[in-house]
Design an enzyme around this catalytic site. Structure first.
Site, mmCIF file in Angstrom:
data_model
loop_
_atom_site.group_PDB
_atom_site.id
_atom_site.type_symbol
_atom_site.label_atom_id
_atom_site.label_comp_id
_atom_site.label_asym_id
_atom_site.label_seq_id
_atom_site.Cartn_x
_atom_site.Cartn_y
_atom_site.Cartn_z
ATOM 1 N N TYR A 100 -7.760 -17.986 27.940
ATOM 2 C CA TYR A 100 -8.585 -18.982 28.630
ATOM 3 C C TYR A 100 -7.826 -19.730 29.717
ATOM 4 C CZ TYR A 100 -10.312 -18.304 23.852
ATOM 5 O OH TYR A 100 -10.666 -17.764 22.641
ATOM 6 N N HIS A 101 -6.909 -19.035 30.402
ATOM 7 C CA HIS A 101 -6.069 -19.691 31.402
ATOM 8 C C HIS A 101 -6.167 -19.038 32.781
ATOM 9 C CE1 HIS A 101 -3.271 -20.877 27.800
ATOM 10 N NE2 HIS A 101 -4.385 -21.595 27.843
ATOM 11 N N PRO A 102 -7.368 -18.748 33.296
ATOM 12 C CA PRO A 102 -7.455 -18.119 34.619
ATOM 13 C C PRO A 102 -7.056 -19.085 35.733
ATOM 14 C CG PRO A 102 -9.645 -18.731 33.858
ATOM 15 C CD PRO A 102 -8.700 -18.995 32.711
#
Length: 537
Positions: free
Chosen positions: A471-473
């Site tokens: 969840y770190h774009p």
């Protein structure tokens, strides 16, 4: 309708900007958010993230395209669709990254973004419950509450000891002088409740007469001055099925995140000219980097069965769960007060590296169905490794001129040899820790992937077939001085070639930082608010 500043996106960055810019009573600020208020009670219970991650009422529910490098599977790509954005649905870990990350940003030509430059904004943003008065790295008094995990557990204490036996020290503050080592997590939780950016920044500011918050406002495009095609003057949006627009007297600020900020730029004619023309969109500003350079952390999970009932598995069902609910109701402690990664670890994949390149998220729990968070019927422990600085780059692009259509997401995980090497090394290190004397006596067996998965190729295949986004774009509107090389905004976060238009969110990160991205996103918005104030006097 008109406002001096129009902010698109009420997530982590947007909440910070709305609060900071509206501190000046002589300006007007409008915040547009496609989602609604954070009324769902599961948002506020820390363990509720298990459900918020899959709730379409508060989550955009994006999916990546199937790719060979990750098992030809679509991968769920959660993004918050609610005031607070992803800080209202995330796992609440507070991780700043390494000083070298930000020094690298500055070395790419982004003056003012070195670690020494950004540290004051990390400190300005936080109220660290355990910070000392003379702490150089941490501070008290900021809006965002940062707390240690409130309860410790024997299985995790043994794991931290086991890591020490393998040469990975206990580090009580991985956001301090050094990141390396293992410890219980630091979290954006206050008194046992999630403390999102909305709670920290927006709630205290929302009664100001110069701040307007418009929920359920889905931005559809940027308006430009008919006499000056490169000057942004407002935003169009849909609300309750009706087309609306708002004019911006000073600036339009995109804070829609790494997926939707590039989407809005492309819908407005800013991006790769040939791509936009094929979609029937008139190119306004050729910026080849829009939607490119997507970087993200990819996590696979290893799990073990324990021979003692000291995990969360049995506490999460039946009468024990009733007891946990009561405990949380009266004390805000127990299983419902926990984040996803209760313990974190930062290690080097090989000798000779100056800083850790692997992060572990660890919980004394295991899952029969990890995607749905269905617990195993036996006690378990899970270690999730990720490579902190992946080389692989993907893309996010629109596929039509329909502003309601989701963009296409291609993360391109594990696409380079180095990414594959580091991920396999991270799995081997996890196994070594679980075999060490401090924890081996409570381990019955490895359940996932299992000891029969032994070779490097087999481990890599398991990672490709089962891994998911962490969840770190970031980096889809990358900050840098050279648009021809893929940079989208300058060091002031102004879109190259445009006036009155900035991007302020995780999409501007030149490179993915070494850790979870919520704390750096809040820092970026704090710094941007000061730059915007200074620019307009």
């Amino acid at each position: 309708m008109k406002s001096d500043y129009v902010i698109v996106g009420g997530g982590s960055a947007g909440c910070v900007l709305a609060a900071r810019l509206s501190e000046n009573p002589s300006v007007t600020v409008t915040l547009l958010e496609a989602g609604g208020e954070d009324r769902n009670p599961l948002i506020h219970i820390p363990a509720g993230y298990i459900h918020t991650m899959v709730n379409p009422a508060i989550n955009w529910m994006f999916q990546s395209e199937p790719e060979a490098s990750s098992g030809n599977r679509p991968i769920a790509f959660p993004r918050g669709k609610v005031l607070g954005g992803s800080s209202a649905i995330n796992a609440m870990l507070y991780v700043r990254g390494q000083a070298a990350d930000y020094d690298g940003w500055a070395q790419r030509g982004n003056t003012g973004w070195s670690f020494d430059d950004v540290l004051p904004y990390f400190r300005k943003s936080e109220h660290c419950e355990f910070a000392g008065s003379d702490d150089h790295f941490r501070s008290r008094g900021g809006p965002l509450n940062v707390a240690p995990v409130r309860d410790h557990y024997p299985a995790l204490d043994q794991l931290i000891e086991a890591a020490g036996e393998c040469g990975y020290p206990h580090n009580p503050d991985y956001n301090g002088a050094s990141q390396e080592g293992f410890s219980y997590s630091q979290v954006t939780i206050k008194s046992g409740l999630r403390f999102s950016a909305k709670k920290a920044y927006l709630d205290p500011a929302r009664k100001r007469p110069n701040l307007r918050i418009i929920p359920h406002a889905h931005a559809t495009g940027i308006i430009f001055d008919p006499q000056d095609q490169h000057r942004a003057t407002g935003v169009t949006y849909h609300r309750h099925g009706k087309a609306e627009q708002i004019d911006a007297g000073r600036e339009v600020i995109l804070s829609a995140g790494a997926i939707q900020s590039p989407q809005l730029l492309e819908l407005s004619g800013i991006g790769q000219a040939e791509r936009l023309s094929r979609l029937g969109i008139t190119p306004r500003m050729a910026l080849p980097g829009v939607g490119e350079n997507l970087a993200d952390h990819y996590i696979s999970r290893l799990a073990w069965r324990l021979n003692q009932n000291i995990s969360l598995n049995n506490s999460a069902r039946g009468l024990p769960l009733v007891g946990q609910v009561l405990r949380y109701a009266f004390s805000r402690r127990g299983i419902l007060s926990l984040p996803a990664g209760i313990v974190v670890g930062f290690v080097r994949s090989r000798d000779g590296l100056s800083e850790p390149d692997i992060q572990y998220h660890i919980a004394h729990a295991s899952f029969a169905n990890p995607a749905k968070r269905i617990f195993d019927p036996f006690p378990g422990l899970t270690i999730g490794p990720c490579q902190l600085r992946p080389e692989s780059r993907g893309e996010v692009h629109i596929t039509s001129g329909d502003p309601m259509a989701a963009p296409i997401i291609r993360p391109n995980y594990l696409a380079t040899d180095e990414d594959a090497r580091v991920h396999v090394a991270s799995m081997k290190i996890a196994r070594a820790i679980m075999a060490s004397p401090a924890i081996a006596p409570i381990v019955e067996s490895e359940t996932r992937p299992g000891i029969e998965t032994a070779s490097d190729d087999e481990l890599l295949a398991y990672a490709r077939e089962t891994g998911v986004t962490l969840y770190h774009p970031v980096s889809t509107c990358r900050m840098g001085p050279v648009p021809a090389n893929g940079d989208v905004v300058d060091a002031g976060l102004r879109v190259h070639g445009c006036r009155g238009l900035r991007v302020v969110d995780a999409s501007i990160m030149p490179e993915l930082i070494s850790g979870n991205t919520n704390a750096p996103t809040i820092m970026i918005a704090e710094k941007a608010a000061d730059m915007i104030k200074a620019y307009h006097g």
